[in-house]
Write a protein that holds these residues in place. Structure first.
Motif, PDB file in Angstrom:
ATOM      1  N   THR A  11       6.077   2.096   2.567  1.00 32.83           N
ATOM      2  CA  THR A  11       4.874   1.903   1.753  1.00 32.83           C
ATOM      3  C   THR A  11       4.784   0.446   1.304  1.00 32.83           C
ATOM      4  O   THR A  11       5.765  -0.302   1.382  1.00 32.83           O
ATOM      5  N   HIS A  12       3.587   0.035   0.827  1.00 30.63           N
ATOM      6  CA  HIS A  12       3.408  -1.365   0.446  1.00 30.63           C
ATOM      7  C   HIS A  12       4.368  -1.740  -0.682  1.00 30.63           C
ATOM      8  O   HIS A  12       4.718  -0.918  -1.524  1.00 30.63           O
ATOM      9  N   ASN A  21       7.391  -2.642   0.062  1.00 33.34           N
ATOM     10  CA  ASN A  21       8.699  -2.531   0.715  1.00 33.34           C
ATOM     11  C   ASN A  21       8.861  -3.673   1.706  1.00 33.34           C
ATOM     12  O   ASN A  21       7.921  -4.037   2.414  1.00 33.34           O
ATOM     13  N   TYR A  25       7.760  -2.950   5.273  1.00 31.86           N
ATOM     14  CA  TYR A  25       6.349  -2.588   5.442  1.00 31.86           C
ATOM     15  C   TYR A  25       5.674  -3.667   6.281  1.00 31.86           C
ATOM     16  O   TYR A  25       5.807  -4.859   6.004  1.00 31.86           O
ATOM     17  N   SER A  73       3.490  -0.030  10.131  1.00 28.50           N
ATOM     18  CA  SER A  73       3.317   0.826   8.947  1.00 28.50           C
ATOM     19  C   SER A  73       1.833   1.066   8.695  1.00 28.50           C
ATOM     20  O   SER A  73       1.387   2.208   8.543  1.00 28.50           O
ATOM     21  N   GLN A  95      -0.199   4.531   9.352  1.00 25.32           N
ATOM     22  CA  GLN A  95      -0.572   5.251   8.134  1.00 25.32           C
ATOM     23  C   GLN A  95      -2.075   5.222   7.857  1.00 25.32           C
ATOM     24  O   GLN A  95      -2.563   5.957   6.996  1.00 25.32           O
ATOM     25  N   ASP A 121      -0.246  10.665   7.737  1.00 25.55           N
ATOM     26  CA  ASP A 121       0.767  10.692   6.682  1.00 25.55           C
ATOM     27  C   ASP A 121       2.120  10.732   7.382  1.00 25.55           C
ATOM     28  O   ASP A 121       2.327  11.543   8.296  1.00 25.55           O
ATOM     29  N   ARG A 160      -3.869  12.266   8.173  1.00 24.49           N
ATOM     30  CA  ARG A 160      -4.024  12.003   6.744  1.00 24.49           C
ATOM     31  C   ARG A 160      -4.856  13.086   6.069  1.00 24.49           C
ATOM     32  O   ARG A 160      -5.909  13.497   6.574  1.00 24.49           O
ATOM     33  N   SER A 200      -2.062  -2.123  -0.053  1.00 24.27           N
ATOM     34  CA  SER A 200      -1.903  -0.746   0.442  1.00 24.27           C
ATOM     35  C   SER A 200      -2.661  -0.574   1.759  1.00 24.27           C
ATOM     36  O   SER A 200      -3.505  -1.400   2.128  1.00 24.27           O
TER      37      SER A 200
END
Length: 250
Positions: free
Chosen positions: A139-140, A142, A145, A149, A153, A157, A185, A238
């Motif tokens: 996730t953002h 990280n 990421y 990613s 995403q 999911d 998602r 994100s």
């Protein structure tokens, strides 16, 4: 017996408990149609062939493994597609699930093909090198990421399920592995176009230490670049923010 081919990124799963755990992971999102990618020596295949009320197919590119699978698991004869997964068309009409101990040298390409097939793929359970699996699930914020990613995403999911040690394979890889689950998602994201998303994300992460204003300035007007959002770096945005930004590009 079959021979192992490094050129095909082959590390065959031999730990039966891991095989059963992967098959059990499919039960959370049951499917009537199932495709195994790269069955190799059949470690997963023998369990998948036992699943009831499933239209099961497997795709394998290696001639030796195709012959081995047909001799060892006669039930697979009519279900085996002798082709590269990256070259094939969707093997079913309607929704299906993808599963496999993915060849590590093409695992990212496999994910991108699944993204292409997202209108039909209802879930994926796959084995990857651990660092690849971590990137896909990151996730953002990280440090791992990045491009894969965000691109994955945007449409799926991604859930990191469990680690797999080197000793679960023959030959043992030099790195740990990890199993992921990907499902469409729950809240789909709109993008201006897939091409714009790819260009934006690739450009942003190519200079990930710079602020977005400096990294992607060629993609936006001077007026747009005044937004405070462009003071941030790529890893701080994100997936949803990247998707929204595609509508603001030149």
């Amino acid at each position: 017996m079959y021979t192992l081919k490094k050129s095909l990124g082959q590390h065959f799963l031999t730990d039966e408990s891991i095989c059963r755990r992967i098959v059990a992971s499919l039960e959370a999102y049951p499917s009537r149609q199932l495709l195994e990618v790269g069955p190799g020596g059949g470690a997963l295949t023998k369990y998948l062939l036992e699943l009831r009320d499933i239209d099961f197919k497997a795709v394998e590119v290696d001639d030796d493994k195709v012959q081995y699978l047909k001799k060892t698991y006669p039930a697979i004869e009519s279900r085996l597609i002798h082709q590269s997964f990256l070259d094939m068309a969707p093997p079913f009409e309607g929704p299906f699930t993808v599963v496999g101990n993915f060849p590590y040298n093409i695992s990212t390409e496999i994910v991108f093909r699944i993204i292409e097939w997202r209108a039909q793929v209802q879930s994926t359970v796959g084995m990857f090198q651990k660092e690849v699996a971590q990137r896909l699930a990151a996730t953002h914020g990280n440090k791992v990421y990045g491009v894969t990613s965000v691109l994955t995403q945007t449409y799926f999911d991604v859930e990191y399920l469990f680690d797999v040690p080197q000793g679960a394979f023959n030959p043992p890889p030099k790195v740990m592995s990890g199993v992921l689950r990907m499902t469409p998602r729950a809240a789909p994201l709109d993008v201006a176009s897939e091409r714009k998303l790819f260009v934006l994300v690739k450009t942003a992460f190519n200079q990930r230490r710079k602020t977005l204003r400096n990294a992607v300035k060629s993609l936006f007007s001077e007026e747009e670049l005044q937004d405070d959002l462009f003071n941030r770096r790529a890893e701080q945005l994100s997936v949803a923010e990247f998707a929204t930004l595609t509508f603001r590009m030149r």
